[in-house]
Write a protein that holds these residues in place. Sequence first.
Motif, mmCIF file in Angstrom:
data_model
loop_
_atom_site.group_PDB
_atom_site.id
_atom_site.type_symbol
_atom_site.label_atom_id
_atom_site.label_comp_id
_atom_site.label_asym_id
_atom_site.label_seq_id
_atom_site.Cartn_x
_atom_site.Cartn_y
_atom_site.Cartn_z
ATOM 1 N N VAL A 166 -9.903 9.861 -3.958
ATOM 2 C CA VAL A 166 -9.575 8.472 -3.642
ATOM 3 C C VAL A 166 -10.793 7.783 -3.039
ATOM 4 C CG1 VAL A 166 -8.036 6.977 -2.315
ATOM 5 C CG2 VAL A 166 -7.175 9.135 -3.246
ATOM 6 N N VAL B 285 -8.469 1.719 5.534
ATOM 7 C CA VAL B 285 -8.131 2.422 4.293
ATOM 8 C C VAL B 285 -8.655 3.860 4.322
ATOM 9 C CG1 VAL B 285 -8.554 2.492 1.801
ATOM 10 C CG2 VAL B 285 -7.951 0.329 2.904
ATOM 11 N N GLY C 46 -6.347 5.769 6.736
ATOM 12 C CA GLY C 46 -5.013 5.905 6.141
ATOM 13 C C GLY C 46 -5.023 6.847 4.959
ATOM 14 N N ILE D 293 -3.355 -2.880 9.738
ATOM 15 C CA ILE D 293 -2.313 -2.151 10.456
ATOM 16 C C ILE D 293 -1.950 -2.836 11.773
ATOM 17 C CG2 ILE D 293 -3.945 -0.559 11.594
ATOM 18 C CD1 ILE D 293 -0.781 0.761 10.126
ATOM 19 N N THR E 18 -0.044 0.375 16.795
ATOM 20 C CA THR E 18 1.121 0.989 16.159
ATOM 21 C C THR E 18 1.293 2.442 16.568
ATOM 22 O OG1 THR E 18 -0.176 1.439 14.206
ATOM 23 C CG2 THR E 18 1.124 -0.574 14.190
ATOM 24 N N TYR F 135 11.609 -2.455 10.697
ATOM 25 C CA TYR F 135 10.446 -2.655 9.832
ATOM 26 C C TYR F 135 10.420 -4.074 9.264
ATOM 27 C CZ TYR F 135 8.297 1.986 9.342
ATOM 28 O OH TYR F 135 7.613 3.155 9.553
ATOM 29 N N LEU G 63 7.843 14.189 -0.130
ATOM 30 C CA LEU G 63 7.472 13.101 0.788
ATOM 31 C C LEU G 63 8.516 12.933 1.888
ATOM 32 C CD1 LEU G 63 6.105 10.532 -1.833
ATOM 33 C CD2 LEU G 63 4.776 11.649 -0.029
ATOM 34 N N GLU H 30 -1.280 11.205 -5.761
ATOM 35 C CA GLU H 30 -1.981 12.412 -5.312
ATOM 36 C C GLU H 30 -1.030 13.598 -5.230
ATOM 37 O OE1 GLU H 30 -4.575 12.133 -1.726
ATOM 38 O OE2 GLU H 30 -4.289 9.993 -1.968
ATOM 39 N N ARG I 139 5.959 -0.750 17.616
ATOM 40 C CA ARG I 139 5.880 -2.210 17.621
ATOM 41 C C ARG I 139 6.045 -2.707 19.049
ATOM 42 N NH1 ARG I 139 4.478 -1.131 12.992
ATOM 43 N NH2 ARG I 139 5.508 -1.862 11.086
ATOM 44 N N THR J 246 4.881 12.665 6.756
ATOM 45 C CA THR J 246 3.606 12.918 7.421
ATOM 46 C C THR J 246 3.356 12.017 8.636
ATOM 47 O OG1 THR J 246 2.803 13.629 5.284
ATOM 48 C CG2 THR J 246 1.131 13.140 6.939
ATOM 49 N N ASN J 247 3.804 10.766 8.559
ATOM 50 C CA ASN J 247 3.636 9.840 9.688
ATOM 51 C C ASN J 247 4.996 9.770 10.417
ATOM 52 O OD1 ASN J 247 2.884 6.261 9.931
ATOM 53 N ND2 ASN J 247 2.850 7.846 11.465
ATOM 54 N N HIS K 274 4.255 -4.317 6.103
ATOM 55 C CA HIS K 274 3.236 -3.305 6.416
ATOM 56 C C HIS K 274 3.420 -2.022 5.615
ATOM 57 C CE1 HIS K 274 1.025 -5.178 9.697
ATOM 58 N NE2 HIS K 274 2.171 -5.700 10.094
ATOM 59 N N PHE L 154 -6.185 -1.566 -4.777
ATOM 60 C CA PHE L 154 -4.901 -0.981 -5.150
ATOM 61 C C PHE L 154 -4.287 -1.666 -6.362
ATOM 62 C CE2 PHE L 154 -5.887 -0.070 -0.769
ATOM 63 C CZ PHE L 154 -5.672 1.293 -0.707
ATOM 64 N N GLY M 253 7.251 3.743 5.330
ATOM 65 C CA GLY M 253 7.669 2.550 6.054
ATOM 66 C C GLY M 253 8.318 1.557 5.112
HETATM 67 C C1 HEM Z 1 1.739 10.768 2.345
HETATM 68 C C2 HEM Z 1 0.779 9.951 2.670
HETATM 69 C C3 HEM Z 1 0.952 8.702 3.502
HETATM 70 C C4 HEM Z 1 1.921 8.374 4.410
HETATM 71 C C5 HEM Z 1 3.128 9.203 4.841
HETATM 72 C C6 HEM Z 1 1.604 7.046 4.889
HETATM 73 C C7 HEM Z 1 2.389 6.341 5.795
HETATM 74 C C8 HEM Z 1 2.169 5.026 6.164
HETATM 75 C C9 HEM Z 1 3.089 4.213 6.937
HETATM 76 C C10 HEM Z 1 4.420 4.693 7.511
HETATM 77 C C11 HEM Z 1 2.525 2.989 7.077
HETATM 78 C C12 HEM Z 1 3.148 1.782 7.781
HETATM 79 C C13 HEM Z 1 2.574 1.573 9.136
HETATM 80 C C14 HEM Z 1 3.289 0.476 9.897
HETATM 81 O O1 HEM Z 1 4.285 -0.071 9.432
HETATM 82 O O2 HEM Z 1 2.834 0.182 11.031
HETATM 83 C C15 HEM Z 1 1.250 3.013 6.406
HETATM 84 C C16 HEM Z 1 0.355 1.961 6.357
HETATM 85 C C17 HEM Z 1 -0.904 2.032 5.765
HETATM 86 N N1 HEM Z 1 -1.390 3.061 4.982
HETATM 87 FE FE1 HEM Z 1 -0.415 4.782 4.560
HETATM 88 N N2 HEM Z 1 0.456 6.607 4.296
HETATM 89 C C18 HEM Z 1 0.029 7.576 3.430
HETATM 90 C C19 HEM Z 1 -1.074 7.514 2.608
HETATM 91 C C20 HEM Z 1 -1.992 6.487 2.578
HETATM 92 C C21 HEM Z 1 -3.131 6.400 1.687
HETATM 93 C C22 HEM Z 1 -3.461 7.426 0.610
HETATM 94 C C23 HEM Z 1 -3.815 5.259 2.006
HETATM 95 C C24 HEM Z 1 -5.087 4.670 1.417
HETATM 96 C C25 HEM Z 1 -5.703 5.088 0.353
HETATM 97 C C26 HEM Z 1 -3.096 4.628 3.096
HETATM 98 C C27 HEM Z 1 -3.472 3.455 3.720
HETATM 99 C C28 HEM Z 1 -2.663 2.722 4.564
HETATM 100 C C29 HEM Z 1 -3.027 1.423 5.109
HETATM 101 C C30 HEM Z 1 -4.340 0.667 4.883
HETATM 102 C C31 HEM Z 1 -1.914 0.983 5.862
HETATM 103 C C32 HEM Z 1 -1.777 -0.337 6.619
HETATM 104 C C33 HEM Z 1 -0.947 -1.261 5.783
HETATM 105 C C34 HEM Z 1 -0.533 -2.527 6.499
HETATM 106 O O3 HEM Z 1 -0.416 -2.529 7.735
HETATM 107 O O4 HEM Z 1 -0.325 -3.526 5.804
HETATM 108 N N3 HEM Z 1 -1.997 5.382 3.406
HETATM 109 N N4 HEM Z 1 1.055 4.261 5.837
#
Ligand code: HEM
Lengths: 77, 410
Positions: B150, B241, B244, B88, B69, B57, B285, B363, B296, B290-291, B352, B107, B348
């Motif tokens: 949200v 957003v 995600g 992303i 990704t 990471y 969590l 939430e 990469r 969840t993810n 990112h 945010f 993560g």
């Molecule tokens: C339990 C809930 C969630 C999990 C497990 C999760 C997990 C992740 C992970 C693992 C990444 C990293 C992806 C990477 O490194 O390629 C990520 C990125 C991201 N998530 Fe979440 N997410 C959650 C909730 C949310 C929520 C609520 C939002 C928006 C309101 C969101 C928006 C985003 C966005 C925009 C990115 C891209 C960030 C970047 O690349 O800089 N996610 N998420």
Amino acid sequence: MTEISVGLIIDCMRKVSNRDIQADTDIFSAGVDSLAVLRCRALLKAQTGIKVPGHVFFGGRTPAGIADLIGAENAGR
Amino acid sequence: MLVVEDSPLYSAEFFAVGDPYAYLGGLRENDPVSIHRRADGYEFHALTRYADVYAAYVDHARLSSSYGTMIDGSYRPQKDSASGRMLIVADQPEHTAIKRPVKAGGFNREMLARTGRTVRRNIRAALEQLSVGDRLDFSTVIAPELPKGVLEVLFGIGREDAAALLDATRTMIGYRDEAYVGASPLDSLVDAQLEVLGVIDDLIEQRLASGSAEDMIGFLARCVASGELTRDVAVLNGLNVAVGGNETTPHTASLTVDTISREPAQWRKVVDGEVSSDVATQEFLRWTTTNSYVQRLAVADVAIGGSVIPAGSFVTLWNMAANRDPAVFDRPDSFVIDRADNKQLAFGAGVHRCIGAPVATLEIQMFVEELAAWDKAFVVTGTPQRLHSNFMLGLTELPVEVVKAEDLGA
Ligand code: HEM
């Protein structure tokens, strides 16, 4: 109902993508992306009132193919 | 290095009905770095140890996000039109330039507080409508209430528009799962994607006209007006957003309810105030992750976990395996509601790291608090259906019955 012609699709595609699109150009190979499709669709809607579904662009791929699909979807209605 | 032909890690079915945690646990123990091939020639390296996943990471210079990704995000090591324009799938320096306005507009502390109030109101209203004896599918009836609040705040839209946007992102992401899209998966995927882009573009248009910057969309529109962002970049990141935010926390909530129903004695500690909601939230969590992974592309040779991954290889970072690594977590395969010093990696790490992590945590924490304060409880009454996806771990069906709180686990 207003028709959507191949020519109209070409015009709109050229406008949104700044590329030389012909009737048989594969628009996605030519670099048209989802956002360009969105803008093209808005132009078509403004001119004809018809909202073309997204899968018609992705299925038709060329202006001619797209026009055919629009025709087919209308005929099937 | 272990090479697995026709690896189950490609199979959505395996994640729905098999035991991917056990499979990945075996890899972590015996082959922490391994290669997984598919009949069509696609292959990736899989990292399964916490330390290796973390190291990958933070090595964002050599492990690029801009080739997608997700496995199959793009079939060949090839960028697509969103590369470098959407968080992303952006690397430095574009990533930083996009992250600043998205973070500032969506945010910040004030937005987080407003989001929290809206989310709590929605959850409470949804729970209040239920009576003892009701039977319902938690995953479709209650779970979507979490992200709705949200969307309302970040996108400045009403509950109904939020619900429609939620439906569209669900179709977009869940296109491989029939539960979401039915017969013509690809048609519905592209229609849904265009619809989401269209909704966001219209909102930006409205904010450009009104000049209002009360919400994230308004803030992004202002950046478009000032020339800091192009309109396309603003729309693409609104999409990032929305997706995600929508396609994650409902799954976390469903798996949380399933876990509570299986672990009533542990849950009672939260209800009785012996375990605080934030500690419990961290364990939910970790437990639900969840993810499941992110992908990469190595743009240079990378030494990791005792192996060298050659430039040009796809690399997958398995969050779900890292979160059960015995090197980091005691009793990793048990749910421990009061787990101390929980370093879960569900969001993560590095540049990112999930920008929505504070919102998602809020939430789930509000959901946990509202459930604990509720005079009723959910009991799972049928077999939960897991999502057909190797990327998102969630439920498409969770049959529950509403009982009196004191009857949970009785
Ligand atoms: C339990 C809930 C969630 C999990 C497990 C999760 C997990 C992740 C992970 C693992 C990444 C990293 C992806 C990477 O490194 O390629 C990520 C990125 C991201 N998530 Fe979440 N997410 C959650 C909730 C949310 C929520 C609520 C939002 C928006 C309101 C969101 C928006 C985003 C966005 C925009 C990115 C891209 C960030 C970047 O690349 O800089 N996610 N998420």
